[in-house]
Design a protein around this motif. Structure first.
Motif, PDB file in Angstrom:
ATOM      1  N   SER A  68       1.972 -56.122   8.216  1.00 26.11           N
ATOM      2  CA  SER A  68       1.033 -57.146   8.667  1.00 26.11           C
ATOM      3  C   SER A  68       1.579 -57.850   9.898  1.00 26.11           C
ATOM      4  O   SER A  68       2.710 -57.613  10.339  1.00 26.11           O
ATOM      5  CB  SER A  68       0.750 -58.149   7.547  1.00 26.11           C
ATOM      6  OG  SER A  68       0.148 -57.513   6.443  1.00 26.11           O
ATOM      7  N   ASP A 225      -6.498 -57.406  10.926  1.00 28.88           N
ATOM      8  CA  ASP A 225      -5.572 -58.521  11.007  1.00 28.88           C
ATOM      9  C   ASP A 225      -4.548 -58.350  12.117  1.00 28.88           C
ATOM     10  O   ASP A 225      -3.686 -59.217  12.285  1.00 28.88           O
ATOM     11  CB  ASP A 225      -4.863 -58.709   9.665  1.00 28.88           C
ATOM     12  CG  ASP A 225      -4.200 -57.437   9.173  1.00 28.88           C
ATOM     13  OD1 ASP A 225      -4.719 -56.352   9.460  1.00 28.88           O
ATOM     14  OD2 ASP A 225      -3.164 -57.533   8.487  1.00 28.88           O
ATOM     15  N   GLU A 359      -8.949 -59.635   7.682  1.00 30.61           N
ATOM     16  CA  GLU A 359      -8.705 -60.185   9.005  1.00 30.61           C
ATOM     17  C   GLU A 359      -7.889 -61.452   8.866  1.00 30.61           C
ATOM     18  O   GLU A 359      -8.029 -62.193   7.883  1.00 30.61           O
ATOM     19  CB  GLU A 359     -10.015 -60.468   9.735  1.00 30.61           C
ATOM     20  CG  GLU A 359     -10.927 -61.464   9.042  1.00 30.61           C
ATOM     21  CD  GLU A 359     -12.231 -61.684   9.791  1.00 30.61           C
ATOM     22  OE1 GLU A 359     -12.839 -62.737   9.586  1.00 30.61           O
ATOM     23  OE2 GLU A 359     -12.631 -60.797  10.578  1.00 30.61           O
ATOM     24  N   ALA A 360      -7.018 -61.677   9.834  1.00 30.46           N
ATOM     25  CA  ALA A 360      -6.208 -62.888   9.845  1.00 30.46           C
ATOM     26  C   ALA A 360      -6.868 -63.968  10.690  1.00 30.46           C
ATOM     27  O   ALA A 360      -6.809 -65.148  10.376  1.00 30.46           O
ATOM     28  CB  ALA A 360      -4.809 -62.589  10.384  1.00 30.46           C
ATOM     29  N   THR A 382      -9.480 -62.996   3.679  1.00 33.06           N
ATOM     30  CA  THR A 382      -9.008 -63.843   4.768  1.00 33.06           C
ATOM     31  C   THR A 382      -8.063 -64.874   4.183  1.00 33.06           C
ATOM     32  O   THR A 382      -8.418 -65.592   3.250  1.00 33.06           O
ATOM     33  CB  THR A 382     -10.175 -64.548   5.476  1.00 33.06           C
ATOM     34  OG1 THR A 382     -11.082 -63.563   5.965  1.00 33.06           O
ATOM     35  CG2 THR A 382      -9.671 -65.390   6.646  1.00 33.06           C
TER      36      THR A 382
END
Length: 694
Positions: A68, A225, A359-360, A382
């Motif tokens: 990540s 992300d 998604e970040a 999220t």
């Protein structure tokens, strides 16, 4: 410039040097014995692995997410998942700085300006692909630094070494990069890692928390992300996930770069140096890009967000519309990318059992495009910083070595000492003392035709004698494993496992203690020449609840993890002091109340009864409560209260209170055993144990 020689020694010295705990602010340097491996490194170093005691299942399972945009880690101990605090936060940047002295600083962000002699690496994992750096660095050593740093903080937080390691890696890694990661773990003194690709970890997390996907169906994983956005098709198998195809949606420029360029174009002049920096993505302002990323994170919960520009420029403000406009090139490629990956995986849309979207930072419109392209509403994650680390743990649980339990672990051979027998002897003496006092102070009130038709004695005191007989059996069961292993080892007969000894010992305690309590009732009836029915009910009735606890322990204790056995054995040992105090109190109280006439020759019967009642109150508090603070508060209160209320009519109630405390002790031990043997037994048992824990 090559990596300083002292850095190449930093992790090998973890195996060769004795363990040394530096003071706060002092780090570890194999060259000069000063400096810092990490500015925020907590005190001390992880002990060398070969110096740790042999623990078949000791330690923790550690899962590290390296795939990540920020590093996250989770530990698993006896089924409990705990996020690891890295440098005081839930996640940690990938960045590593190497200073001129060869010290690593792990988990740092890009410095505002390059410093002479300091080498910053933003994403060490990406360099495993063979990307050349200037100056060259030992990438495996940098990743070893990351792994060591995370494992060190996890071990300190959990209070135990790392016994199994899982690492989440990007999709598409082959034997070369996987081998480099294994080498990095070895340099850090960690077990060989089980590797899980990010899409599979994400699917495992979602499957565990959001619902069950049928075996054989497919999942579309969209990882938005980080750059580039990646699509992956996984097929659900009984043993995990099989990757069918993967594809990147890679527009010309990163979304953050596009947003930064738009902000600069709107707020700077043509000759502003900032405009020249953002025009080259590889050399763009790190502070500006980080501010854009933070603004996109804020846009997930609000409509507007500020973007800080380098001084002396004023901050800019962006909205979701700005992000949507910047993301349009990405959104335009979604339909084609989904069709391409369907063709590559040789599946149709009807084969999909779900779509997972992570998604970040906010990418407005991406979820709608995925819905339109697949016909399924994606499950969007999220803010789940530890989703991949948790999912990888769930996925690798069957592949790690099965946790050793008491059923397949042998205790070390020890030598029996006299004091090992003390608890059983003293508890047995306490039990017999109360039995004999109850019998010898019995008042035969009525006889008819030489037959006893009325007897007055303390039935609760008989119950206490029966309960202490059961506690004596507990002490013998606790001693059984040590007794078995006290003799010389034999080669002809294999030594039984600890679990087998515990099962035999506590099953024998349940049966033997109940039989002893029943014999107490029969012996009392015989001694006073009266119907033994009431006496048997009290002696056996007081012992049976604890006997049931012993039987449950016998059935479940062999499942206790081997590394939890020492603490469990220490807790299962019956406490002699509370039992001795309670017995003394009952004896004094009953002796004072059975004096005829009520006042003895010294005139101190009332004082003796009060003293005995006070001791019963102290014993009740010490038996029922494990917390030292709660004991210190409760014991004096019960002692004073019992001393005040004790009379001939209330003494039985005080003894019954002590019997309830003994029963509660057995229930607590049984609940603790069940929690260790079955970590997922639920929160109810956890409340019973943790509510009374020290």
């Amino acid at each position: 410039m090559s990596l300083p020689p002292c850095l190449t020694l930093i992790f090998s010295r973890l195996h060769d040097d004795a363990y040394r705990r530096p003071s706060r602010g002092e780090g570890f340097s194999p060259c000069a014995h000063k400096g810092s491996l990490d500015e925020t490194l907590v005190d001390g170093l992880l002990p060398p692995r070969e110096r740790l005691p042999h623990m078949p299942s000791g330690g923790i399972r550690l899962s590290i997410d390296l795939s990540s945009s920020a590093i996250a880690a989770t530990i698993d101990r006896h089924g409990t998942r705990i996020p690891v605090m890295l440098n005081g936060r839930l996640v940690m940047p990938h960045g590593i700085t190497l200073d001129p002295a060869g010290h690593l600083r792990v988990g740092v962000t890009a410095p505002p300006e390059p410093s002479a002699g300091y080498q910053f690496t933003r994403e060490p994992l990406e360099l495993l692909g063979g990307v050349d750096t200037v100056p060259p660095v030992d990438v495996v050593q940098l990743i070893a630094g990351q792994l060591w740093h995370v494992a060190d903080q996890a071990a300190r937080q959990a209070g135990g070494p790392v016994a199994a390691l899982t690492v989440t890696i990007p999709s598409g890694w082959g034997p070369r990069r996987r081998g480099h990661l294994t080498d990095a773990a070895a340099r850090a003194g960690l077990p060989a890692p089980a590797m899980v690709t990010a899409p599979a970890a994400l699917a495992a997390y979602t499957r565990a928390h959001e619902g069950i996907t049928p075996d054989g169906s497919c999942l579309l994983i969209c990882q938005a992300d980080q750059h580039p956005v990646t699509l992956t098709v996984l097929q659900v198998d009984p043993d995990g996930y099989r990757e069918l195809a993967t594809r990147s949606i890679n527009p010309t420029r990163d979304l953050d770069q596009v947003l930064a360029q738009r902000i600069v174009d709107a707020s700077t002049t043509d000759d502003d140096p900032l405009r020249a920096e953002t025009a080259q993505p590889a050399q763009g302002s790190g502070e500006l890009l980080e501010s854009v990323r933070q603004a996109r994170q804020l846009l997930t919960v609000q409509d507007r967000a500020p973007v800080l520009l380098p001084a002396p420029r004023k901050p800019a403000v962006i909205t979701r519309d700005d992000v949507t406009a910047a993301a349009q090139p990405l959104l335009d490629e979604v339909d084609a990318a989904v069709q391409d990956i369907l063709d590559a995986a040789d599946v149709d849309r009807q084969h999909f059992g779900g779509v997972i979207h992570r998604e970040a930072e906010a990418i407005p419109g991406l979820r709608d495009r995925l819905t339109a392209a697949t016909g399924l509403a994606p499950t969007t994650l999220t803010g789940h910083t530890h989703a991949l680390a948790d999912g990888a743990l769930a996925l690798t649980a069957p592949h790690h070595q099965a946790t050793a339990t008491a059923a397949d672990t042998q205790l070390p051979r020890v030598r029996l000492r006299i004091r090992d027998l003390t608890s059983a002897i003293l508890l047995g003496a306490c039990s017999l003392t109360l039995l004999l006092q109850a019998i010898f102070t019995a008042d035969i009130t009525t006889t008819y035709a030489l037959r006893v038709v009325g007897v007055r004695l303390s039935l609760p005191e008989l119950g206490a004698a029966g309960a202490l007989a059961m506690l004596t059996a507990f002490a013998m069961a606790h001693l059984a494993p040590t007794t078995w292993l006290a003799g010389a080892p034999t080669t002809s007969t294999p030594e039984p496992a600890t679990g087998s000894l515990i099962r035999r010992g506590y099953l024998a305690a349940a049966v033997g203690g109940a039989i002893a309590a029943a014999l107490y009732g029969l012996a009392t009836g015989t001694a006073v020449e009266f119907d033994y029915g009431p006496y048997l009910k009290w002696t056996l009735g007081s012992a049976l609840p604890v006997a049931v606890c012993a039987a449950v322990i016998a059935a479940t204790a062999p499942r206790i993890p081997a590394d939890a056995l020492p603490a469990w054995l220490a807790r299962a040992r019956p406490a002699i002091l509370p039992a001795a105090i309670g017995t003394t109190g009952i004896y004094l109280m009953r002796a004072a109340l059975t004096i005829t006439p009520p006042v003895d020759v010294t005139g101190m019967a009332g004082l003796m009864a009060s003293a005995g009642a006070a001791l019963i109150g102290v014993a009740t508090a010490l038996t029922a409560i494990r917390s030292r603070t709660a004991r210190a508060i409760t014991a004096p209160g019960l002692a004073i209260g019992y001393a005040i209320v004790v009379t001939y009519d209330t003494n039985s109630a005080l003894i019954v209170g002590y019997l309830v405390a003994l029963t509660w002790w057995g229930i607590q031990l049984t609940a603790h055993t069940l929690r260790l043997a079955f970590p997922a037994t639920g929160r109810a048992l956890r409340r019973v144990i943790d509510g009374q824990a020290t």
